[in-house]
Design a protein around this motif. Structure first.
Motif, mmCIF file in Angstrom:
data_model
loop_
_atom_site.group_PDB
_atom_site.id
_atom_site.type_symbol
_atom_site.label_atom_id
_atom_site.label_comp_id
_atom_site.label_asym_id
_atom_site.label_seq_id
_atom_site.Cartn_x
_atom_site.Cartn_y
_atom_site.Cartn_z
ATOM 1 N N MET A 1 0.803 -1.171 0.187
ATOM 2 C CA MET A 1 -0.041 0.014 -0.136
ATOM 3 C C MET A 1 0.943 1.152 0.001
ATOM 4 N N THR A 2 0.665 2.345 -0.659
ATOM 5 C CA THR A 2 1.472 3.339 -0.715
ATOM 6 C C THR A 2 0.772 4.372 0.190
ATOM 7 N N GLU A 3 1.581 5.485 0.403
ATOM 8 C CA GLU A 3 1.180 6.553 1.456
ATOM 9 C C GLU A 3 -0.132 7.246 1.065
ATOM 10 N N THR A 4 -0.371 7.447 -0.352
ATOM 11 C CA THR A 4 -1.789 8.043 -0.662
ATOM 12 C C THR A 4 -2.664 7.371 -0.696
ATOM 13 N N GLN A 5 -2.751 5.938 -0.302
ATOM 14 C CA GLN A 5 -4.024 5.092 -0.566
ATOM 15 C C GLN A 5 -4.604 4.907 1.085
ATOM 16 N N ALA A 6 -5.788 4.847 1.136
ATOM 17 C CA ALA A 6 -6.292 4.387 2.490
ATOM 18 C C ALA A 6 -7.286 3.213 2.252
ATOM 19 N N LEU A 7 -7.148 2.247 3.246
ATOM 20 C CA LEU A 7 -7.969 1.043 3.231
ATOM 21 C C LEU A 7 -9.394 1.309 3.586
ATOM 22 N N PRO A 8 -10.453 1.003 2.764
ATOM 23 C CA PRO A 8 -11.898 1.063 3.085
ATOM 24 C C PRO A 8 -11.945 0.503 4.502
ATOM 25 N N ARG A 108 6.650 6.909 10.983
ATOM 26 C CA ARG A 108 4.995 7.587 10.398
ATOM 27 C C ARG A 108 4.145 6.345 11.197
ATOM 28 N N VAL A 109 2.977 7.149 11.453
ATOM 29 C CA VAL A 109 1.722 6.449 11.934
ATOM 30 C C VAL A 109 0.537 6.557 11.204
ATOM 31 N N ARG A 110 -0.282 5.776 11.825
ATOM 32 C CA ARG A 110 -1.721 5.899 10.891
ATOM 33 C C ARG A 110 -2.526 6.089 12.268
ATOM 34 N N ALA A 111 -3.776 7.121 11.825
ATOM 35 C CA ALA A 111 -4.334 7.565 12.960
ATOM 36 C C ALA A 111 -5.967 7.402 12.134
ATOM 37 N N ARG A 112 -6.750 6.551 13.072
ATOM 38 C CA ARG A 112 -8.391 6.676 12.453
ATOM 39 C C ARG A 112 -9.032 7.036 13.538
ATOM 40 N N TYR A 113 -10.011 7.878 13.096
ATOM 41 C CA TYR A 113 -11.056 8.351 14.100
ATOM 42 C C TYR A 113 -12.242 8.893 13.528
ATOM 43 N N TYR A 114 -13.383 9.048 14.361
ATOM 44 C CA TYR A 114 -14.485 9.413 13.950
ATOM 45 C C TYR A 114 -14.523 11.108 14.001
ATOM 46 N N LEU A 130 -22.037 17.033 9.344
ATOM 47 C CA LEU A 130 -21.378 15.650 8.714
ATOM 48 C C LEU A 130 -20.984 14.860 9.796
ATOM 49 N N SER A 131 -21.102 13.088 9.655
ATOM 50 C CA SER A 131 -20.411 12.250 10.283
ATOM 51 C C SER A 131 -19.527 11.361 9.373
ATOM 52 N N THR A 132 -18.240 11.329 9.863
ATOM 53 C CA THR A 132 -17.026 10.878 8.933
ATOM 54 C C THR A 132 -16.306 10.010 9.839
ATOM 55 N N VAL A 133 -15.635 9.060 8.995
ATOM 56 C CA VAL A 133 -14.369 8.384 9.620
ATOM 57 C C VAL A 133 -13.208 9.129 8.805
ATOM 58 N N CYS A 134 -12.225 9.173 9.635
ATOM 59 C CA CYS A 134 -10.842 9.754 8.866
ATOM 60 C C CYS A 134 -10.012 8.709 9.103
ATOM 61 N N ASP A 135 -8.922 8.469 8.087
ATOM 62 C CA ASP A 135 -7.683 7.845 8.176
ATOM 63 C C ASP A 135 -6.553 8.854 7.576
ATOM 64 N N ALA A 148 0.734 13.897 6.397
ATOM 65 C CA ALA A 148 1.143 13.456 4.813
ATOM 66 C C ALA A 148 -0.268 13.061 3.964
ATOM 67 N N HIS A 149 -1.056 12.277 4.647
ATOM 68 C CA HIS A 149 -2.507 11.924 3.478
ATOM 69 C C HIS A 149 -3.602 11.920 4.512
ATOM 70 N N ARG A 150 -4.626 12.526 4.374
ATOM 71 C CA ARG A 150 -5.753 12.405 4.949
ATOM 72 C C ARG A 150 -6.824 11.909 4.131
ATOM 73 N N TYR A 151 -7.779 10.808 4.391
ATOM 74 C CA TYR A 151 -8.801 10.287 3.762
ATOM 75 C C TYR A 151 -10.137 10.228 4.337
ATOM 76 N N ILE A 152 -11.201 10.841 4.140
ATOM 77 C CA ILE A 152 -12.378 11.007 4.572
ATOM 78 C C ILE A 152 -13.320 10.304 4.146
ATOM 79 N N HIS A 153 -14.019 9.232 4.807
ATOM 80 C CA HIS A 153 -15.028 8.539 4.700
ATOM 81 C C HIS A 153 -16.333 9.220 5.122
ATOM 82 N N HIS A 154 -17.257 9.785 4.220
ATOM 83 C CA HIS A 154 -18.617 10.208 4.716
ATOM 84 C C HIS A 154 -19.464 9.131 4.934
ATOM 85 N N ASP A 155 -20.274 9.176 5.972
ATOM 86 C CA ASP A 155 -21.256 8.039 6.467
ATOM 87 C C ASP A 155 -22.329 7.998 5.431
ATOM 88 N N ASN A 156 -22.742 9.066 4.899
ATOM 89 C CA ASN A 156 -23.762 9.235 4.230
ATOM 90 C C ASN A 156 -23.453 8.808 2.506
#
Length: 159
Positions: A1-8, A108-114, A130-135, A148-156
């Motif tokens: 996995m590269t730095e700019t990809q986020a796992l679903p 480097r670390v990975r953070a996941r949060y609502y 909004l309600s989201t999950v951030c990686d 370095a990279h933030r990917y936001i998953h919108h709950d809706n």
């Protein structure tokens, strides 16, 4: 996995937890970063990203790259929110922080949060925006972090 990809969210693999010190440091960083945004300090918020940092969302997966671009776009959004007479607050929780196996040697670390985003109009009632999950992929920067990279998953959002 590269730095700019986020796992679903459904395909995350177990990882090594961050140290307690890293966890607290990341929590402090994210709290400060969200307060910058809520205070309308778009340029200061953008400065919490690496020079080539990425901000992407499932609603805009191509994302935006680079501090200057992030600052410009966020200044625009801050202006729109202010013009609508809203106060916007970001509330984050359910934080998990893990070692980034691909970037462990760089710390480097990975953070996941609502993240819950609430809008309050002047003389009105607060309402959920909004309600989201951030990686996030975070890199150490002195005694703090940079995104370095933030990917936001919108709950809706359903692709």
């Amino acid at each position: 996995m590269t730095e700019t990809q986020a796992l679903p969210p459904t395909t995350r693999t177990p990882a090594t937890p961050a140290t307690p010190e890293q966890f607290v440091s990341v929590q402090h960083f994210l709290n400060r970063q969200m307060q910058l945004l809520d205070d309308g300090r778009a340029a200061d918020w953008a400065a919490t990203f690496t020079e080539d940092g990425v901000f992407a969302q499932d609603t805009r997966p191509e994302g935006r790259r680079g501090r200057a671009v992030l600052a410009e776009r966020m200044e625009h959004h801050v202006g729109v929110i202010a013009a609508r007479g809203l106060t916007r607050r970001h509330w984050i929780g359910m934080l998990s922080v893990e070692q980034d196996e691909d970037g462990a040697e760089q710390g480097r670390v990975r953070a996941r949060y609502y993240a819950i985003v609430v809008d309050t109009p002047a003389d009105g009632e607060a309402g959920l925006h909004l309600s989201t999950v951030c990686d996030d992929v975070l890199v150490p920067a002195g005694e703090s972090w940079l995104v370095a990279h933030r990917y936001i998953h919108h709950d809706n959002h359903r692709p």
